[in-house]
Scaffold this motif. Structure first.
Motif, PDB file in Angstrom:
ATOM      1  N   GLY A  31      48.302  49.717  46.471  1.00  0.00           N
ATOM      2  CA  GLY A  31      47.624  49.343  47.699  1.00  0.00           C
ATOM      3  C   GLY A  31      48.204  48.127  48.373  1.00  0.00           C
ATOM      4  O   GLY A  31      47.804  47.790  49.476  1.00  0.00           O
ATOM      5  N   GLY A  32      49.117  47.434  47.707  1.00  0.00           N
ATOM      6  CA  GLY A  32      49.733  46.250  48.297  1.00  0.00           C
ATOM      7  C   GLY A  32      48.868  45.029  48.170  1.00  0.00           C
ATOM      8  O   GLY A  32      47.671  45.094  47.918  1.00  0.00           O
ATOM      9  N   ALA A  33      49.482  43.845  48.342  1.00  0.00           N
ATOM     10  CA  ALA A  33      48.740  42.597  48.297  1.00  0.00           C
ATOM     11  C   ALA A  33      47.865  42.518  49.521  1.00  0.00           C
ATOM     12  O   ALA A  33      48.271  42.806  50.631  1.00  0.00           O
ATOM     13  CB  ALA A  33      49.700  41.417  48.264  1.00  0.00           C
ATOM     14  N   ASP A  41      30.250  44.623  48.356  1.00  0.00           N
ATOM     15  CA  ASP A  41      30.804  45.201  47.143  1.00  0.00           C
ATOM     16  C   ASP A  41      32.322  45.076  47.086  1.00  0.00           C
ATOM     17  O   ASP A  41      32.992  45.852  46.428  1.00  0.00           O
ATOM     18  CB  ASP A  41      30.394  46.678  47.036  1.00  0.00           C
ATOM     19  CG  ASP A  41      28.906  46.838  46.799  1.00  0.00           C
ATOM     20  OD1 ASP A  41      28.336  47.815  47.308  1.00  0.00           O
ATOM     21  OD2 ASP A  41      28.326  45.982  46.102  1.00  0.00           O
ATOM     22  N   THR A  42      32.872  44.096  47.798  1.00  0.00           N
ATOM     23  CA  THR A  42      34.308  43.856  47.794  1.00  0.00           C
ATOM     24  C   THR A  42      34.586  42.395  47.454  1.00  0.00           C
ATOM     25  O   THR A  42      33.950  41.499  48.005  1.00  0.00           O
ATOM     26  CB  THR A  42      34.934  44.184  49.161  1.00  0.00           C
ATOM     27  OG1 THR A  42      34.689  45.552  49.482  1.00  0.00           O
ATOM     28  CG2 THR A  42      36.433  43.937  49.141  1.00  0.00           C
ATOM     29  N   LEU A  43      35.520  42.186  46.545  1.00  0.00           N
ATOM     30  CA  LEU A  43      35.928  40.835  46.160  1.00  0.00           C
ATOM     31  C   LEU A  43      37.383  40.610  46.542  1.00  0.00           C
ATOM     32  O   LEU A  43      38.191  41.533  46.498  1.00  0.00           O
ATOM     33  CB  LEU A  43      35.807  40.645  44.648  1.00  0.00           C
ATOM     34  CG  LEU A  43      34.442  40.414  44.022  1.00  0.00           C
ATOM     35  CD1 LEU A  43      34.604  40.363  42.506  1.00  0.00           C
ATOM     36  CD2 LEU A  43      33.816  39.137  44.532  1.00  0.00           C
ATOM     37  N   ASN A  44      37.725  39.388  46.892  1.00  0.00           N
ATOM     38  CA  ASN A  44      39.109  38.993  47.116  1.00  0.00           C
ATOM     39  C   ASN A  44      39.550  38.092  45.978  1.00  0.00           C
ATOM     40  O   ASN A  44      38.943  37.037  45.738  1.00  0.00           O
ATOM     41  CB  ASN A  44      39.256  38.264  48.450  1.00  0.00           C
ATOM     42  CG  ASN A  44      39.057  39.186  49.636  1.00  0.00           C
ATOM     43  OD1 ASN A  44      39.415  40.357  49.586  1.00  0.00           O
ATOM     44  ND2 ASN A  44      38.469  38.666  50.688  1.00  0.00           N
ATOM     45  N   VAL A  45      40.581  38.508  45.280  1.00  0.00           N
ATOM     46  CA  VAL A  45      41.085  37.774  44.117  1.00  0.00           C
ATOM     47  C   VAL A  45      42.541  37.395  44.366  1.00  0.00           C
ATOM     48  O   VAL A  45      43.372  38.246  44.694  1.00  0.00           O
ATOM     49  CB  VAL A  45      40.970  38.617  42.831  1.00  0.00           C
ATOM     50  CG1 VAL A  45      41.611  37.891  41.648  1.00  0.00           C
ATOM     51  CG2 VAL A  45      39.504  38.928  42.536  1.00  0.00           C
ATOM     52  N   LEU A  46      42.836  36.126  44.207  1.00  0.00           N
ATOM     53  CA  LEU A  46      44.184  35.590  44.389  1.00  0.00           C
ATOM     54  C   LEU A  46      44.737  35.222  43.021  1.00  0.00           C
ATOM     55  O   LEU A  46      44.114  34.442  42.293  1.00  0.00           O
ATOM     56  CB  LEU A  46      44.126  34.353  45.295  1.00  0.00           C
ATOM     57  CG  LEU A  46      45.415  33.586  45.586  1.00  0.00           C
ATOM     58  CD1 LEU A  46      46.462  34.477  46.221  1.00  0.00           C
ATOM     59  CD2 LEU A  46      45.103  32.390  46.487  1.00  0.00           C
ATOM     60  N   ASN A  73      40.175  43.413  46.114  1.00  0.00           N
ATOM     61  CA  ASN A  73      41.411  43.247  46.866  1.00  0.00           C
ATOM     62  C   ASN A  73      42.215  42.124  46.224  1.00  0.00           C
ATOM     63  O   ASN A  73      41.767  40.973  46.216  1.00  0.00           O
ATOM     64  CB  ASN A  73      41.122  42.889  48.325  1.00  0.00           C
ATOM     65  CG  ASN A  73      40.489  44.023  49.093  1.00  0.00           C
ATOM     66  OD1 ASN A  73      40.791  45.185  48.844  1.00  0.00           O
ATOM     67  ND2 ASN A  73      39.607  43.700  50.020  1.00  0.00           N
ATOM     68  N   PHE A  74      43.386  42.446  45.689  1.00  0.00           N
ATOM     69  CA  PHE A  74      44.219  41.449  45.030  1.00  0.00           C
ATOM     70  C   PHE A  74      45.300  40.924  45.971  1.00  0.00           C
ATOM     71  O   PHE A  74      45.944  41.693  46.675  1.00  0.00           O
ATOM     72  CB  PHE A  74      44.918  42.041  43.805  1.00  0.00           C
ATOM     73  CG  PHE A  74      44.020  42.334  42.649  1.00  0.00           C
ATOM     74  CD1 PHE A  74      43.585  43.620  42.391  1.00  0.00           C
ATOM     75  CD2 PHE A  74      43.606  41.316  41.802  1.00  0.00           C
ATOM     76  CE1 PHE A  74      42.767  43.894  41.311  1.00  0.00           C
ATOM     77  CE2 PHE A  74      42.789  41.577  40.715  1.00  0.00           C
ATOM     78  CZ  PHE A  74      42.359  42.872  40.475  1.00  0.00           C
ATOM     79  N   THR A  75      45.485  39.624  45.976  1.00  0.00           N
ATOM     80  CA  THR A  75      46.671  39.008  46.558  1.00  0.00           C
ATOM     81  C   THR A  75      47.463  38.446  45.385  1.00  0.00           C
ATOM     82  O   THR A  75      46.961  37.602  44.643  1.00  0.00           O
ATOM     83  CB  THR A  75      46.304  37.888  47.539  1.00  0.00           C
ATOM     84  OG1 THR A  75      45.555  38.440  48.624  1.00  0.00           O
ATOM     85  CG2 THR A  75      47.558  37.220  48.096  1.00  0.00           C
TER      86      THR A  75
END
Length: 454
Positions: A31-33, A41-46, A73-75
């Motif tokens: 899915g890409g960074a 129900d969505t988290l952003n994780v770096l 969602n991963f970065t």
């Protein structure tokens, strides 16, 4: 309880790498960074793009999201880049990222500045997480002066010496159970050239306060040196510091890897895997890659404690851990992710899906009672656990220190100081200047920092 030692709470931009260096460049996974948000129900994780994190990214959707309904969602960025981005987002409390990978170096400063959400209440309610299973040195290192816990470890590490058992056998060399640095230097000379193109040892020479400075500082500690005395007087020009630095530079120049000034963790790992070096002193976390099912040197490596001189032990203490941004509006979901990623359940998932040697270990006592893990990691598991347990960040050398830290000095200013000193040391390794000249410049830099601390 946390180590009650003086720590500075001043904000200094954290931008350099530490301890582990990313093996993969710019990998964003499925899915890409992404840093785009979503609903509740969505988290952003770096996070840093170390191999263990890449594996977690691949396992998240089919396991964590499937079980909880929480999309992640991963970065994913290289270490230096991710530290810059984390510091920028957390210091501004922008709330763009709910969770990020931070280390025991940053936790005291981030907590002091109010950038992290304390985790104690979540731990108290989540009995299944089993906080008591977390190894004490790691729990202490992630607990701030206020007594609150601010991060949970994804994996923990110390440092040790890795060596080719088959090469040593062919050369009739014996590795002591607890080697000294003098013994290691002698063995490196004898193992040099044991196979075509093979060097005696690999030691980091790459600039960076988390690259060459990390292993070098453990040598300084055990040889009686220190960056600062208890009164913040800089000590980089003392005989002890000079002896350790000269020893390190001479060893890597005479019997170390080609291109040492550009070699960090990743390069040494590659060299060991490709049979280009007979020994390697570095992070215990490197053993998982050496013993992976597809490793050409699996079963050929021996592991012994970090070499010593004047101290009983000299291994460092480090953890990549999950911190929750104070500004996050999704704290309950963030805790669910953190508790899953740091859990025994997740370790079992990695073991069954990828391989037990790949487990992000070094953080839980239960890992070292797991028969499946011990079967695949038997060569290094016990040495790793003992190294982590014996690490003493408050007293790693032969004299009192003004703050905590084994392979770093526990002040935010060390990011800049350590990086500048590393450039001087790397230049000496490259033969561009003498160790005396490198340390003369470095002493002046350290004196300025010491005066600020006073």
């Amino acid at each position: 309880m946390p180590l009650q030692l003086r720590r500075r709470g001043l904000y200094v931009r954290v931008g350099a790498g530490v301890a582990l260096t990313a093996l993969l460049a710019g990998c964003s996974g499925a899915g890409g960074a992404s840093s785009s948000g979503g609903g509740g129900d969505t988290l952003n994780v770096l996070m840093v793009n170390n191999p263990q994190m890449i594996e977690l990214q691949k396992l998240t959707a089919a396991n964590f999201t499937k079980d909880t309904g929480i999309k992640v969602n991963f970065t994913v960025l290289p270490e230096n880049d991710v530290r810059d981005k984390i510091t920028q987002d957390f210091s501004n409390q922008a709330g763009q990222y709910d969770v990020a990978t931070i280390s025991n170096y940053e936790v005291p400063f981030y907590a002091k500045n109010g950038w992290l959400h304390p985790l104690d209440d979540y731990v108290a309610k989540d009995k299944a997480f089993n906080q008591g299973d977390i190894l004490k040195p790691l729990q202490e290192s992630l607990t701030a002066e206020d007594g609150k816990l601010y991060a949970e470890p994804f994996y923990g590490e110390s440092s040790f010496l890795m060596y080719r058992k088959d090469v040593f056998a062919d050369k009739n060399l014996t590795m002591p159970a607890k080697p000294t640095w003098d013994q290691v230097a002698d063995l490196a000379a004898k193992a040099d050239g044991a196979k075509p193109g093979m060097k005696g040892i690999c030691l980091r020479g790459l600039p960076g306060w988390g690259e060459v400075i990390a292993p070098l500082t453990t040598v300084v500690n055990t040889m009686g040196g220190t960056w600062f005395d208890k009164n913040w007087n800089a000590k980089l020009d003392t005989p002890e510091f000079k002896k350790a630095t000269q020893f390190y530079v001479d060893l890597v120049r005479e019997h170390g890897e080609a291109g040492a000034p550009q070699s960090g963790f990743a390069e040494c790992l590659n060299g060991m895997t490709q049979s280009k070096t007979a020994m390697w002193y570095d992070a215990t976390s490197g053993a998982g890659s050496l013993e992976a099912s597809n490793s050409p040197v699996k079963g050929k490596i021996g592991y012994v404690p970090a070499p010593v001189d004047k101290t009983d032990s000299s291994g460092w203490l480090y953890t990549w851990a999950w911190g929750m941004q104070k500004a996050s509006a999704k704290t309950e979901s963030a805790w669910k992710f953190i508790s899953w990623a740091s859990s025994e359940k997740y370790e079992n998932l990695v073991g069954s899906k990828i391989g037990w040697a790949n487990v992000p270990a070094g953080k839980r006592a239960s890992t070292y009672a797991n028969a499946d893990y011990l079967k695949d990691a038997s060569a290094f598991a016990d040495v790793t656990k003992k190294a982590i347990s014996s690490a003493n960040p408050s007293n790693p050398g032969t004299q009192p220190r003004p703050t905590i830290g084994i392979q770093f000095v526990g002040i935010p200013e060390f990011t800049d100081l350590g990086t500048k000193v590393s450039q001087e040391i790397s230049s000496a390794i490259a033969g561009k200047q003498s160790v005396d000249d490198a340390l003369k410049t470095s002493q002046a830099l350290a004196e300025k920092v010491g005066k600020e601390q006073k």
